[in-house]
Design a protein around this motif. Structure first.
Motif, short mmCIF file in Angstrom:
data_model
loop_
_atom_site.label_atom_id
_atom_site.label_comp_id
_atom_site.label_asym_id
_atom_site.label_seq_id
_atom_site.Cartn_x
_atom_site.Cartn_y
_atom_site.Cartn_z
N ARG A 1 0.69 -1.41 -0.08
CA ARG A 1 -0.07 0.09 0.10
C ARG A 1 0.80 1.28 0.06
N GLU A 2 1.73 1.40 0.77
CA GLU A 2 2.53 2.72 1.21
C GLU A 2 3.54 2.85 0.04
N TYR A 3 4.22 1.85 -0.52
CA TYR A 3 5.33 2.26 -1.43
C TYR A 3 4.50 2.32 -2.69
N PHE A 4 3.44 1.71 -3.06
CA PHE A 4 2.68 2.08 -4.29
C PHE A 4 2.28 3.65 -4.27
N GLU A 5 1.51 3.74 -3.22
CA GLU A 5 0.98 5.24 -3.18
C GLU A 5 2.33 6.40 -3.28
N MET A 6 3.29 5.94 -2.75
CA MET A 6 4.47 6.94 -2.94
C MET A 6 4.98 7.07 -4.24
N ALA A 7 5.00 5.81 -5.10
CA ALA A 7 5.39 5.83 -6.37
C ALA A 7 4.29 6.43 -7.19
N ALA A 8 3.18 6.39 -6.92
CA ALA A 8 1.96 6.91 -7.91
C ALA A 8 1.82 8.30 -7.58
N ALA A 9 2.11 9.01 -6.40
CA ALA A 9 1.92 10.29 -5.91
C ALA A 9 2.82 11.02 -7.03
N ARG A 10 4.00 10.58 -7.69
CA ARG A 10 4.80 11.35 -8.37
C ARG A 10 3.85 11.89 -9.53
N PHE A 11 2.81 11.06 -10.01
CA PHE A 11 2.11 11.24 -11.25
C PHE A 11 0.77 11.77 -11.00
N ARG A 12 -0.01 11.59 -9.97
CA ARG A 12 -1.32 11.88 -9.66
C ARG A 12 -1.45 12.37 -8.16
N PRO A 13 -2.66 13.12 -8.08
CA PRO A 13 -3.03 13.53 -6.67
C PRO A 13 -3.20 12.23 -5.64
N ALA A 14 -2.94 12.62 -4.32
CA ALA A 14 -3.06 11.44 -3.52
C ALA A 14 -4.52 10.66 -3.21
N PRO A 15 -5.33 11.36 -3.44
CA PRO A 15 -6.72 10.55 -3.38
C PRO A 15 -6.86 9.68 -4.80
N GLU A 16 -6.30 10.16 -5.83
CA GLU A 16 -6.23 9.47 -7.10
C GLU A 16 -5.20 8.13 -7.04
N ALA A 17 -4.19 8.43 -6.47
CA ALA A 17 -3.10 7.36 -6.08
C ALA A 17 -3.73 6.11 -5.20
N ALA A 18 -4.52 6.52 -4.24
CA ALA A 18 -5.17 5.72 -3.31
C ALA A 18 -6.27 5.12 -4.10
N ARG A 19 -6.86 5.67 -4.52
CA ARG A 19 -8.11 4.98 -5.71
C ARG A 19 -7.60 3.91 -6.70
N MET A 20 -6.51 4.24 -7.23
CA MET A 20 -5.72 3.43 -8.22
C MET A 20 -5.34 2.01 -7.36
N ARG A 21 -4.94 2.40 -6.24
CA ARG A 21 -4.49 1.25 -5.73
C ARG A 21 -5.46 0.12 -5.18
N VAL A 22 -6.77 0.95 -4.85
CA VAL A 22 -7.53 0.05 -4.41
C VAL A 22 -8.44 -0.71 -5.60
N GLU A 23 -8.35 -0.18 -6.71
CA GLU A 23 -8.92 -0.89 -7.87
C GLU A 23 -7.88 -1.94 -8.54
N ASN A 24 -6.58 -1.88 -8.30
CA ASN A 24 -5.54 -3.07 -8.34
C ASN A 24 -5.04 -3.53 -7.14
#
Length: 237
Positions: A160-183
């Protein structure tokens, strides 16, 4: 997809571009673990010195201090995910930028996280990881169950945490969290790879850098799936 991402992350972790960060990451991880052990042993020493047992039996006090000090190495193992969180947050942008530039040269580069946000990510992850792993430490004398609890908890947390840290470089935090939940299954499986690495002595010191590289690949591959077919083909070319 996950096996390819893990192989690419391992290759990147040991590659020349990341080697300087790797040594810094290892040094900081070991330093934080040593500092934690020193603090715990100092607290123990202060307790024994103020206890009647220590005052009446100085030799036994020294022996007890040695035994318990050595025994504190086990809690340090459970603290490693929390320490790796702090280290990963510190080196995230430098390591992620190298992985993106070398393995995804056609993609737009990610944006470095603001310092305050990066520190917040690292501290949040470290505190949560510390609490969960201290709970798992209570099961240290229950064979099999302790390993299962440690592995399961860290598979979820690390993923959870490493994915959201990596995703946050490209998208807002709520969107990064939503992407994690979807996958969630893919992210959990990637977290399990990292949790397995944590279980291997010495190699577990690679966790922060390997985790960053792995989740950059996982995020990039998941993001590519959502692109229109024409754009996906253009990036491959």
């Amino acid at each position: 997809m996950l096996l390819q991402a893990a192989a690419a992350a391992l290759r990147q972790t040991l590659s020349p571009p990341l080697r300087a960060i790797l040594w810094k990451s290892l040094a900081l991880t070991v330093a934080l673990l040593a500092l934690s052990w020193f603090a715990l042993t100092r607290l123990l020493s202060a307790y024994l010195q103020g206890h009647p047992f220590g005052a009446d039996h100085p030799i036994l006090e020294g022996f007890a201090y040695f035994l318990v000090g050595a025994g504190l190495l086990a809690p340090l193992f459970f603290m490693l995910p929390a320490v790796s969180a702090l280290v990963a947050g510190y080196f995230l942008d430098d390591a992620a930028a190298i992985v993106e530039r070398t393995d995804f040269p056609r993609d737009p580069p990610g944006q470095p996280l603001p310092l305050g946000r990066a520190v917040l990510y690292g501290l949040r992850f470290a505190v949560l990881s510390l609490l969960v792993n201290m709970a798992a430490l209570l099961l240290v004398f229950v064979p099999v169950v302790n390993v299962v609890a440690f592995f399961s908890a860290n598979s979820y947390l690390l993923g959870r945490e490493y994915f959201e840290m990596a995703a946050a470089r490209f998208r807002p935090a709520p969107e990064a969290a939503r992407m994690r939940v979807e996958n969630r299954l893919t992210v959990l499986a990637a977290g399990a790879v990292m949790a397995a690495l944590v279980l291997v002595p010495v190699l577990n010191l690679l966790t922060p850098l390997f985790g960053v590289a792995l989740m950059v690949h996982v995020h990039k591959r998941l993001a590519a799936r959502s692109l229109p077919a024409a754009e996906r083909l253009g990036r491959i070319r």
